[in-house]
Design a protein around this motif. Structure first.
Motif: not given
Length: 471
Positions: A99-102, A126-130, A149-154, A159-161
């Protein structure tokens, strides 16, 4: 440093590396599900205008300062219905997706995130916002990457690789490398992963796709029906599968969007493609992180001094003797627009030959004169360069009979008297007998012809020497 061209137009060259996919697979088919719904441009997200990209409204325009109700609802379809249709299909075929997740989209879709994790899908960033980053400053984009990265991790717990911005800037890859990802996918330039020096480190790049991508349902001259999408995917697979059978396995990426291929009239095309690849043996369907782990283990980065990155003194010291005792050739080659394409034996050879060919007749003749006689006095006295010694030994010129030595001495003298420079031949391409045959025949040439022949042999010798120093 003179101008340097940072784009790499060489890649793996004429013989791509064998990826050695697990279990001898002939192809790696990797599916990406872009999860952007809830992360697109929207007034509710603090953006200045509505989204205008990749929807059923082809050619849509952004609405500054206004919400676009229809556009929002199209994106909502991807989250509410399209995602689940895709999820069921992947589950049925037992294929894991990346998944490329925003990050902001993931935060607004907790149930979908849980479903991704339950299916053991990789969730890359997939970044913070698209949104489009082409006009963002480095500082702004760096800050957004850190926040993503911080939001994705929470949201996901890990953490995204992997990283893929999509609508990126010229700084994106370097900034993502600074952030320390296992792989970056903001390129479309190869059918295999590769390493690139970014932010002072060897960064793994896993190229993505814009052609085997359902985004073309939402672009001019794209796919008008599921049949077109299936046909294109099938033909791409068949071509790459055939290359794999011929001993050159590749990777095929398939890009998907919940709001696009998740529609009933298109999902069947994806199903047909999954059925098609399932009917073939030797197909690996990994997540992108699986490809990254495999490549890192099987094909770690090669550490060597890249000519395009060297300073002048080191460059000339390393390559000034490639054309015998003629450092001026390396000095002038260094001034050319070198690039990663010149960080190989063939690439640097081209640069050195350009410098050599641009020299005056007198300069090129001096290069010829700098070469030693074959099996001559310098060889007997042990005064050849290491490269010349090795070359003459390879052809057996260090093991001559008395008669052979006498003939070489006679030919050397007669050749120099007639043509004004030593007889030059790439001895690694010959044995002792063929060298003598060429010597006897070439001595009869007119001097202009022999000058051109000798220059060509100088270039061939340089190519052989470089092949021992560079990939």
């Amino acid at each position: 440093m003179p101008p340097r061209y940072e784009r790499n137009m060489r890649g793996y060259g004429p013989r791509p590396v064998d990826p050695q996919w697990p279990d001898g697979a002939r192809i790696a088919v990797q599916f990406v599900v872009n999860y952007e719904e809830g992360g697109e441009n929207c007034i509710l997200h603090g953006d200045s205008a509505s989204e205008a990209f990749l929807s059923e409204i082809v050619g849509a325009a952004a609405w500054p300062g206004q919400r676009h109700w229809n556009m929002e609802s199209i994106y909502e379809y991807g989250a509410r219905a399209g995602f689940w249709r895709l999820h069921r299909l992947f589950w049925e075929f037992g294929i894991p997706a990346t998944v490329y997740g925003v990050a902001t989209a993931l935060a607004r879709s907790p149930e979908q995130v849980r479903a991704m994790q339950d299916a053991d899908w990789e969730i890359a960033s997939h970044g913070l916002k698209w949104i489009d980053y082409k006009d963002h400053s480095e500082a702004e984009e760096r800050a957004d990457i850190a926040t993503a990265i911080d939001l994705h991790t929470s949201v996901t717990g890990t953490r995204p690789k992997g990283w893929y911005t999509g609508r990126c800037s010229v700084n994106t890859a370097t900034l993502a490398a600074e952030a320390g990802f296992d792989y970056i996918s903001d390129t479309y330039d190869d059918d295999l992963p590769y390493w690139r020096r970014l932010a002072g480190r060897d960064q793994l790049i896993i190229p993505y796709t814009l052609d085997c991508n359902d985004m073309r349902f939402a672009t001019p001259q794209g796919f008008n029906s599921g049949d077109q999408f299936f046909t294109y995917l099938r033909d791409s697979f068949d071509a790459l599968y055939a290359e794999g059978q011929a001993g050159a396995p590749k990777m095929m990426s398939v890009g998907l969007h919940c709001r696009l291929v998740g529609r009933p009239g298109r999902i069947t095309a994806l199903r047909r493609f999954m059925e098609h690849i399932a009917a073939h043996g030797g197909v690996w369907t990994p997540r992108r992180i699986d490809i990254a782990n495999h490549w890192t283990a099987m094909h770690p980065p090669q550490g060597f001094d890249r000519p395009s990155e060297m300073n002048r003194d080191d460059f000339v010291a390393r390559y000034g003797g490639i054309l015998e005792h003629s450092a001026w050739v390396a000095e002038r080659a260094y001034e050319l627009e070198l690039s990663p394409a010149h960080d190989s034996a063939r690439g640097l050879h081209n640069a050195l030959c350009r410098a050599f060919r641009a020299g005056s007749v007198e300069e090129r003749r001096a290069v010829l004169v700098a070469h030693p006689d074959l099996a001559g006095k310098l060889a007997s006295a042990g005064r050849l360069t290491a490269a010349s010694t090795s070359e003459q030994v390879s052809a057996g010129l260090d093991m001559l009979t008395d008669d052979e030595r006498a003939e070489f001495t006679q030919l050397n003298t007669a050749y120099v008297e007639k043509h004004g420079h030593p007889f030059i031949i790439a001895v690694r391409d010959h044995d002792k007998a063929s060298i003598l045959h060429a010597f006897r025949s070439r001595i009869a040439h007119d001097s202009a012809t022999e000058f051109a022949t000798a220059c060509a042999q100088v270039e061939r010798i340089a190519e052989l020497r470089l092949s021992e120093l560079l990939p």
